[in-house]
Design an enzyme around this catalytic site. Sequence first.
Site, PDB file in Angstrom:
ATOM      1  N   GLY A  63       4.142   7.719   3.058  1.00 14.77           N
ATOM      2  CA  GLY A  63       5.038   6.583   2.924  1.00 14.77           C
ATOM      3  C   GLY A  63       4.436   5.376   2.228  1.00 14.77           C
ATOM      4  N   GLY A 122       0.820  -1.210   0.000  1.00 10.87           N
ATOM      5  CA  GLY A 122       0.000   0.000   0.000  1.00 10.87           C
ATOM      6  C   GLY A 122       0.849   1.251   0.000  1.00 10.87           C
ATOM      7  N   ARG A 123       0.191   2.342  -0.298  1.00  6.62           N
ATOM      8  CA  ARG A 123       0.845   3.624  -0.294  1.00  6.62           C
ATOM      9  C   ARG A 123      -0.090   4.588   0.410  1.00  6.62           C
ATOM     10  NH1 ARG A 123       5.062   5.226  -3.916  1.00  6.62           N
ATOM     11  NH2 ARG A 123       5.836   3.245  -4.746  1.00  6.62           N
ATOM     12  N   GLY A 124       0.410   5.392   1.304  1.00  8.48           N
ATOM     13  CA  GLY A 124      -0.494   6.302   2.013  1.00  8.48           C
ATOM     14  C   GLY A 124       0.257   7.473   2.555  1.00  8.48           C
ATOM     15  N   ASP A 155      -7.252  11.893   8.018  1.00 10.79           N
ATOM     16  CA  ASP A 155      -7.331  11.210   6.736  1.00 10.79           C
ATOM     17  C   ASP A 155      -8.164   9.938   6.863  1.00 10.79           C
ATOM     18  OD1 ASP A 155      -6.968  10.861   4.055  1.00 10.79           O
ATOM     19  OD2 ASP A 155      -4.905  10.139   4.195  1.00 10.79           O
ATOM     20  N   LYS A 212       5.829   0.466   7.484  1.00  7.69           N
ATOM     21  CA  LYS A 212       5.619   1.709   6.742  1.00  7.69           C
ATOM     22  C   LYS A 212       6.906   2.512   6.744  1.00  7.69           C
ATOM     23  CE  LYS A 212       2.419   5.262   6.012  1.00  7.69           C
ATOM     24  NZ  LYS A 212       0.995   5.416   6.069  1.00  7.69           N
ATOM     25  N   VAL A 219       3.962   1.186   2.230  1.00  8.72           N
ATOM     26  CA  VAL A 219       3.840   0.105   3.205  1.00  8.72           C
ATOM     27  C   VAL A 219       4.282  -1.208   2.567  1.00  8.72           C
ATOM     28  CG1 VAL A 219       2.290  -1.076   4.781  1.00  8.72           C
ATOM     29  CG2 VAL A 219       1.873   1.306   4.198  1.00  8.72           C
TER      30      VAL A 219
END
Length: 802
Positions: free
Chosen positions: A525, A520-522, A633, A541, A527
Amino acid sequence: MYIPIFFLLILFASTSFATDTLTQSSSLSIEKTNDTLVSINGDFSAGFFQVGENAFCFSILFTRSIKPTVVWMANRDEPVNGKDSKLTLLKNGNLVLIDAGRTTIWTTSIVSSFQVELKLKNNGNLVLRTVQGGEETVLWQSFDSPTDTLLTGQPVTEKASLVSSRSETNYSSSFYRLYFDNDNILRLLYIAPSLSSVYWPAPWKLAVDVGRLAYNISKTAVLDVNGKFTSSDGFQFISSDYQTRVYRRLLMDPDGNLRLYSFNEESRTWDVTWQAINQPCTVHGICGANSMCTHDATGRSCYCLEGFKVKDPNDWTQGCEPEFSSSDIVCNNSESASFVHLPHTEFYGYDVGVYRVTSLKECVGICLSLCDNCKGFQFKFNEVATYNCYPKTILLNGRDTPNFDGESYLKLPNAIAINSKKPLNKHSPLNCSVSLSQPLNRTYQKAKRNTALRFLVWFATGVAVFEISVIFLVWFFLFRTNKQSNDGDQQRHILSATGFERFTYSELKRATKGFTEEVGRGAGGVVYKGTLYDNRVAAIKRLGEANQGAAEFLAEISTIGMLNHMNLIDMWGYCVEGKHRMLVYQYMEHGSLSQNLFSNALDWKKRFNVALGTARGLAYLHEECLEWVLHCDVKPQNILLDSDFQPKVADFGLSKLLNRDERGSSNLAFSRMRGTRGYMAPEWVYNLRITSKVDVYSYGIVVLEMVTGKSAMEIHSVQIGGGIEQRRLLTWVEEKVKNAPTSRFWIEEIADPNLEGKYNVSQVEILVNVALQCVQDDMNDRPSMSQVVEMLQSHEKYTHIN
Ligand SMILES: *[C@@H]1O[C@H](CO)[C@@H](O)[C@H](O)[C@H]1NC(C)=O
Ligand SMILES: *[C@@H]1O[C@H](CO)[C@@H](O)[C@H](O)[C@H]1NC(C)=O
Ligand SMILES: *[C@@H]1O[C@H](CO)[C@@H](O)[C@H](O)[C@H]1NC(C)=O
Ligand SMILES: *[C@@H]1O[C@H](CO)[C@@H](O)[C@H](O)[C@H]1NC(C)=O
Ligand SMILES: *[C@@H]1O[C@H](CO)[C@@H](O)[C@H](O)[C@H]1NC(C)=O
Ligand SMILES: *[C@@H]1O[C@H](CO)[C@@H](O)[C@H](O)[C@H]1NC(C)=O
């Protein structure tokens, strides 16, 4: 067949001599550190527990947690000396606690002609019993006299109530009590030396209106192994991890809230899984007399009324004292006093009486003529078009809340009222760290024997040796830690005080196979999935380039590490090394809500549960007595699902972590927009003050997505006037709700077609109604997260599908 028993015997023989039983004519002595009873399962121990300098209480501890958890004390208000004190089971069957070799501090007052023994059971119950022919007779048990904690299976009864501790470190009895009242109702009571009041259930409501029944005189309430609490007055609740078999404790917390905690085996800490009070200012006495409790985006805080100053900034329960002399106000003389208007302000209780008046002036006159008995009054419009005037003898339980439709007036000497036209903004946050760090200050005078001096010398030497070892250990760890981060030494995992681990960069590199498996990306950063040295699967992360010092980073991390809630993701550790900053979380097999929702993996029951759990997690972030955390968020990508589809909010605390340098002096002044398009509250766009209500807004959007199965960013056709226009999800739902003749009608129209009609109508209705309140443009019109939890909870029990 015999082999396992043989092994067990060896194990017992080799690991410890601990016993769970004390026999007649024997003692547990304070000077022998290992003189404790240990339950057979090893999870509880009973022995002397140090509560201050040379002050000990005989206690039962739960020992699996990182820091042993006190679950019972014999002598919480009267600690014993560290020398010559002991717990003895006398020949006559009586159990006595002797202080400094002389005074009996505590006793069970039991005499028995049979053979008795004291046994610590696997459930944490300490039992004085006789055993005859395999049959146990209980003569006394710790479960009958709880302190502030109730364990599974331990009842609250008419005689056994819970009394809070003074603080997390001062175990003395304090002001808050869970008890059965004379009318058979289970209540929470604030009881200070000179006054008392009930604050739960809401005292202005009738018991029947809050689902309580006053006819059952059995007066028992108990928590079962599944996490369900049942009281004879009809009150019940289930923990948010209902039906999992874990250790739980119901705690009358020092802050006046009643909370259920579940033990988290993985982190070895306690998670909150239920609480009685969601609006902290409704707890009585939390801010003392002449002060106000306020609860807004910055959490709970107390401040003094105009003309008053705080007595002890570290203990707000003592409230504020006047900066003027009472003789400054001449009795019944309108020239000497003024009344300061406090809009939306309530002071609960301590009325001289209720007067029906036709004007404010009349109420002022009443307060003046009451002289010193009236410190101010509450003023409220009533149903019969006049006003109710409530003169107050004490100004206590003050709250300023926009929801209160009355107002208050404070009586002050003219001189003060005229001089201070300043607005009331002396908010100072409740200092939660005080109770955690304050040492017990106990001086002991009882041991006045010849040996006393010698003992003191020995004691001082002991303390000195202890201190030197502590200093050495601290130095040792600091040195090692530094060394580790400097040269990348890979072998050790240093447990920090907060219980999570520090990893080295190379370790995490190895765990993630060189940062290959991206999941994942959030916020800030990428993950990666990884497997730690002990085979735990983790989500790692990797934060972007850090412009933040290691110390600052560690401070923020430890705040996040303190947040334990079953609807928040568990952080296991971190890495800070050179420019690298990484966070290590538990890995969630089921991925995020967005993956599950849009692939239609969630039936209605799961969806409702996710909505409620997410609300609970956010409410905890916003409102507990911890450093205040905004999420900023909230979106389906940040709500992860565990193996039981329980939601865990992820990525919280990052707004603080990532943007510290961008913020002004105020905690709330975020200077740049953050969040995700489609979920962002209007405050971001219009550059208004950012409060916890931004999370409420995003939550509302997520709930609409869960009900409709449609993404917030999709465009939908909406009938406006005569024509068809293209609108986003929110407008689409609002139009449907507005234009439908009945709720049944819009529910069918907006519910996710993938559910194929299998949903609970009243749950859909409450979810959509709550969501629409959450997305109001004006943040003051949105409910708080805890109000959301309350609204949803009342519909939790419906299991009927359509
Ligand atoms: C006390 O217990 C510890 C750990 O269980 C053990 O290492 C130590 O030898 C014991 N001391 C005595 C005096 O029994
Ligand atoms: C009273 O409460 C007890 C304990 O909860 C319960 O077992 C009993 O059935 C109740 N009695 C009535 C008449 O409801
Ligand atoms: C207060 O003053 C009013 C008139 O100014 C008078 O009627 C009343 O009796 C006085 N009350 C007391 C307690 O002195
Ligand atoms: C809270 O109390 C601690 C210890 O007395 C003090 O160091 C800290 O500055 C206080 N924090 C606030 C916000 O007052
Ligand atoms: C602990 O609480 C008791 C009771 O309120 C109080 O008398 C005592 O001074 C407290 N100790 C400390 C160190 O604050
Ligand atoms: C602790 O006790 C000593 C001796 O009674 C006293 O001098 C000191 O002020 C106390 N400290 C606190 C923080 O109460």
